[in-house]
Scaffold this active site. Structure first.
Site, PDB file in Angstrom:
ATOM      1  N   SER A  58       0.808  -1.220   0.000  1.00  0.00           N
ATOM      2  CA  SER A  58       0.000   0.000   0.000  1.00  0.00           C
ATOM      3  C   SER A  58       0.839   1.266   0.000  1.00  0.00           C
ATOM      4  O   SER A  58       0.390   2.315  -0.490  1.00  0.00           O
ATOM      5  CB  SER A  58      -0.940   0.007   1.212  1.00  0.00           C
ATOM      6  OG  SER A  58      -0.201  -0.133   2.420  1.00  0.00           O
ATOM      7  N   HIS A  90      -0.567   6.171   6.517  1.00  0.00           N
ATOM      8  CA  HIS A  90       0.039   6.055   5.193  1.00  0.00           C
ATOM      9  C   HIS A  90       0.416   7.455   4.710  1.00  0.00           C
ATOM     10  O   HIS A  90      -0.229   8.431   5.091  1.00  0.00           O
ATOM     11  CB  HIS A  90      -0.935   5.432   4.185  1.00  0.00           C
ATOM     12  CG  HIS A  90      -1.122   3.962   4.340  1.00  0.00           C
ATOM     13  ND1 HIS A  90      -1.953   3.423   5.295  1.00  0.00           N
ATOM     14  CD2 HIS A  90      -0.571   2.910   3.678  1.00  0.00           C
ATOM     15  CE1 HIS A  90      -1.924   2.096   5.197  1.00  0.00           C
ATOM     16  NE2 HIS A  90      -1.092   1.770   4.218  1.00  0.00           N
TER      17      HIS A  90
END
Length: 261
Positions: free
Chosen positions: A36, A243
């Site tokens: 990711s 993230h």
């Protein structure tokens, strides 16, 4: 003679116009592999074709491909572990590929579940136990997995420059999110775990002869609750949490680009 030279000159120009590959070199082939962090989760904008892999044109592989004029094949996928990259992402690799970036290992260490555990109030969580398990996996299991993956990449992309990308620390030392309960000691240990993972990834990359891009220094002051923040804190949807955001991916692109030469 001048007339003949003129005809020859005109013929050369016409050939160049009709065959642009003669006039300019083809764009280098660039393949992006990973999880990711490579696919661009955290940027909130994803290509429709990528589905649950959540690939974003705001992710550093797209940014760098545009900067260097490369043709990008992005097969990075949210949730990928080393085995997933090996099984599902190596198809585009050939002897014609010029550049490969690979960023994977965080899911093998179970970072998502560790963060989830440590975000709970201390009386509800076993953060230290989760970190201990992750560190044991990083020390004892992940290096061999990476060695196998990097060998497979090299066996397919025989002439490519393969760049291995590490992970930033997630915390600056302050938890400013109302829904999380990270203590200072927990954040320190989580950052140390990211450093440990980077050290193992770097060692495996070095053994394979691949350059390693370490984002740690560039992200200091820009982690969760930083100013500006390059990594999302607790977010909605929750999958965006922890993230790099679009600014973080620009930072990653700046680190990776010098290796794409």
């Amino acid at each position: 003679m001048k007339l003949i030279a003129g005809f020859v000159s005109a013929a050369v120009v016409a050939t160049a116009l009709l065959s642009p590959t003669i006039a300019q070199a083809a764009a280098p082939e660039y393949v992006a592999l990973g999880d990711s962090y490579a696919s661009g989760v955290g940027t909130r904008v994803y290509t429709s074709e990528s589905g649950s892999c959540q690939r974003s044109t705001k992710a550093y592989p797209y940014l760098d491909a545009a900067r260097i004029g490369a043709h990008l094949t992005d097969v990075a996928c949210s949730g990928a572990r080393v085995a997933d990259v090996t099984a599902n992402q190596l198809g585009p690799l050939t002897s014609g590929v010029r550049f490969v970036t690979v960023q994977v290992g965080g899911n093998d260490a179970g970072f998502s579940s560790v963060i989830t555990e440590c975000a709970k109030p201390s009386w509800l969580s076993n953060c230290d136990g989760a970190i201990n398990t992750a560190q044991a996996t990083i020390n004892n299991t992940i290096p061999a997995r990476l060695n196998g993956l990097y060998a497979s990449v090299r066996s397919r992309a025989t002439t490519a420059k393969v760049i291995v990308v590490g992970y930033p620390r997630l915390f600056n030392g302050t938890d400013c999110n109302a829904g999380t309960f990270f203590s200072g000691a927990e954040m320190t240990r989580l950052n140390q775990t990211a450093d440990l993972l980077n050290s193992k990834i770097s060692a495996a990359a070095g053994a394979a002869g691949f350059p390693f891009v370490n984002p740690t220094s560039a992200f200091i002051g820009h982690a969760v609750c930083g100013s500006p923040e390059w990594i999302n804190g607790l977010s909605n949807p929750i999958s965006e949490s922890y993230h790099p955001n679009t600014t973080g991916h620009q930072g990653l692109a700046n680190l990776v680009q010098p290796q794409l030469s």
